[in-house]
Motif scaffolding. Structure first.
Motif, mmCIF file in Angstrom:
data_model
loop_
_atom_site.group_PDB
_atom_site.id
_atom_site.type_symbol
_atom_site.label_atom_id
_atom_site.label_comp_id
_atom_site.label_asym_id
_atom_site.label_seq_id
_atom_site.Cartn_x
_atom_site.Cartn_y
_atom_site.Cartn_z
ATOM 1 N N THR A 168 -3.806 -6.979 -32.464
ATOM 2 C CA THR A 168 -2.845 -7.293 -33.524
ATOM 3 C C THR A 168 -3.395 -8.271 -34.554
ATOM 4 N N HIS A 169 -4.118 -9.293 -34.082
ATOM 5 C CA HIS A 169 -4.510 -10.386 -34.978
ATOM 6 C C HIS A 169 -6.018 -10.543 -35.163
ATOM 7 N N GLY A 170 -6.827 -9.983 -34.267
ATOM 8 C CA GLY A 170 -8.267 -10.165 -34.368
ATOM 9 C C GLY A 170 -8.721 -11.473 -33.733
ATOM 10 N N GLU A 171 -10.037 -11.707 -33.767
ATOM 11 C CA GLU A 171 -10.608 -12.878 -33.105
ATOM 12 C C GLU A 171 -10.431 -14.162 -33.907
ATOM 13 N N GLY A 172 -10.102 -14.047 -35.197
ATOM 14 C CA GLY A 172 -10.025 -15.236 -36.038
ATOM 15 C C GLY A 172 -8.689 -15.949 -36.009
ATOM 16 N N VAL A 173 -7.804 -15.544 -35.132
ATOM 17 C CA VAL A 173 -6.462 -16.115 -35.104
ATOM 18 C C VAL A 173 -6.463 -17.497 -34.444
ATOM 19 N N LEU A 174 -5.584 -18.372 -34.918
ATOM 20 C CA LEU A 174 -5.380 -19.683 -34.297
ATOM 21 C C LEU A 174 -4.335 -19.515 -33.200
ATOM 22 N N ILE A 175 -4.666 -19.978 -31.997
ATOM 23 C CA ILE A 175 -3.828 -19.716 -30.826
ATOM 24 C C ILE A 175 -3.249 -21.014 -30.280
ATOM 25 N N ASP A 176 -1.961 -20.979 -29.952
ATOM 26 C CA ASP A 176 -1.355 -22.047 -29.157
ATOM 27 C C ASP A 176 -1.515 -21.638 -27.695
ATOM 28 N N LEU A 177 -2.487 -22.229 -27.020
ATOM 29 C CA LEU A 177 -2.742 -21.887 -25.622
ATOM 30 C C LEU A 177 -1.816 -22.717 -24.744
ATOM 31 N N MET A 178 -0.914 -22.038 -24.046
ATOM 32 C CA MET A 178 0.070 -22.707 -23.199
ATOM 33 C C MET A 178 -0.491 -22.802 -21.788
ATOM 34 N N LEU A 179 -0.835 -24.023 -21.382
ATOM 35 C CA LEU A 179 -1.425 -24.258 -20.066
ATOM 36 C C LEU A 179 -0.544 -25.261 -19.328
ATOM 37 N N GLY A 180 0.285 -24.742 -18.420
ATOM 38 C CA GLY A 180 1.253 -25.614 -17.752
ATOM 39 C C GLY A 180 2.249 -26.152 -18.766
ATOM 40 N N GLN A 181 2.397 -27.463 -18.797
ATOM 41 C CA GLN A 181 3.300 -28.100 -19.750
ATOM 42 C C GLN A 181 2.594 -28.498 -21.044
ATOM 43 N N GLU A 182 1.308 -28.205 -21.123
ATOM 44 C CA GLU A 182 0.520 -28.602 -22.287
ATOM 45 C C GLU A 182 0.329 -27.427 -23.250
ATOM 46 N N LYS A 183 0.226 -27.768 -24.534
ATOM 47 C CA LYS A 183 -0.055 -26.765 -25.566
ATOM 48 C C LYS A 183 -1.302 -27.203 -26.328
ATOM 49 N N TYR A 184 -2.302 -26.310 -26.372
ATOM 50 C CA TYR A 184 -3.565 -26.628 -27.027
ATOM 51 C C TYR A 184 -3.794 -25.670 -28.203
ATOM 52 N N PRO A 185 -4.013 -26.200 -29.409
ATOM 53 C CA PRO A 185 -4.416 -25.319 -30.510
ATOM 54 C C PRO A 185 -5.884 -24.936 -30.317
ATOM 55 N N VAL A 186 -6.160 -23.650 -30.200
ATOM 56 C CA VAL A 186 -7.521 -23.202 -29.893
ATOM 57 C C VAL A 186 -7.914 -22.027 -30.782
#
Length: 210
Positions: free
Chosen positions: A55-73
């Motif tokens: 849908t978005h390709g490899e260049g997308v900015l992702i909010d990685l949800m890991l447990g209770q934490e959110k990482y912009p990756v």
């Protein structure tokens, strides 16, 4: 840059056997790392990451949800099976929304050059553009309109129009695409050599004098 969410889980195991079993269960191993962040071994669902990439390709900015934490990756590297092409490992890099980062983005050509319509040949030389910008200013791809190119025209990196918030790292003189003249093979007809019939010399038997 578009931004989407992706769920992940931490994993405490490694090794070829456990990771292969993980992949067979529909999950993909990966790693999360970044500046001032201790690397974390993680797992994502295969169907989720494949849908995201489609849908978005490899260049997308992702909010990685890991447990209770959110990482912009961002996706830093994808490893694929050399035979099947399936993803076998993926690296996520945690970014700071206030720090510029350097990334490589795919160049997507738009339109059919005028020169190609007249028989010219399109030569695509540069397929990715390296840029530096804030994560929020990075587009998923670099779209380049080539419909105006005529035979003999070239489009260089400096001709790509981008936001003034984006810095291009590649050389401005590097050629992205060119429209070449069609190659015409002229068959030269060699003059037909006149075939000369070999002269046949027949010798009669000498009559033996008695």
């Amino acid at each position: 840059m578009a931004q989407v969410s992706l769920a992940a889980e931490e994993r405490s195991f490694a090794g070829k056997g456990p990771l292969n079993r993980l992949r067979k269960s529909g999950k993909i191993p990966g790693v999360l790392y970044g500046k001032n962040l201790e690397a974390k071994a993680i797992v994502v669902e295969s169907k989720d990451i494949n849908k995201l990439l489609t849908t978005h390709g490899e260049g997308v900015l992702i909010d990685l949800m890991l447990g209770q934490e959110k990482y912009p990756v961002i996706i830093k590297e994808i490893q694929r099976d050399p035979l099947k092409g399936a993803i076998i490992h993926i690296d996520f890099y945690r970014v700071s929304m206030t720090d510029k980062i350097e990334v490589e983005l795919p160049i997507v050509l738009k339109g059919e050059p005028e020169g190609v319509k007249l028989g010219g040949v399109l030569q695509h030389q540069l397929h990715e553009l390296t840029i530096e910008a804030l994560p929020s200013d990075i587009p998923p791809v670099i779209e380049v309109d080539i419909s105006h190119l005529k035979i003999g025209d070239v489009l260089m990196v400096k001709d790509i129009k981008l936001s003034d918030r984006i810095k291009v790292i590649d050389s401005p003189e590097e050629i992205v695409v060119a429209v070449l003249a069609p190659s015409i093979e002229e068959e030269e007809e060699a003059p037909a050599a006149e075939a000369e019939e070999p002269e046949v010399v027949s010798k009669g038997k000498e009559k033996k004098e008695e």
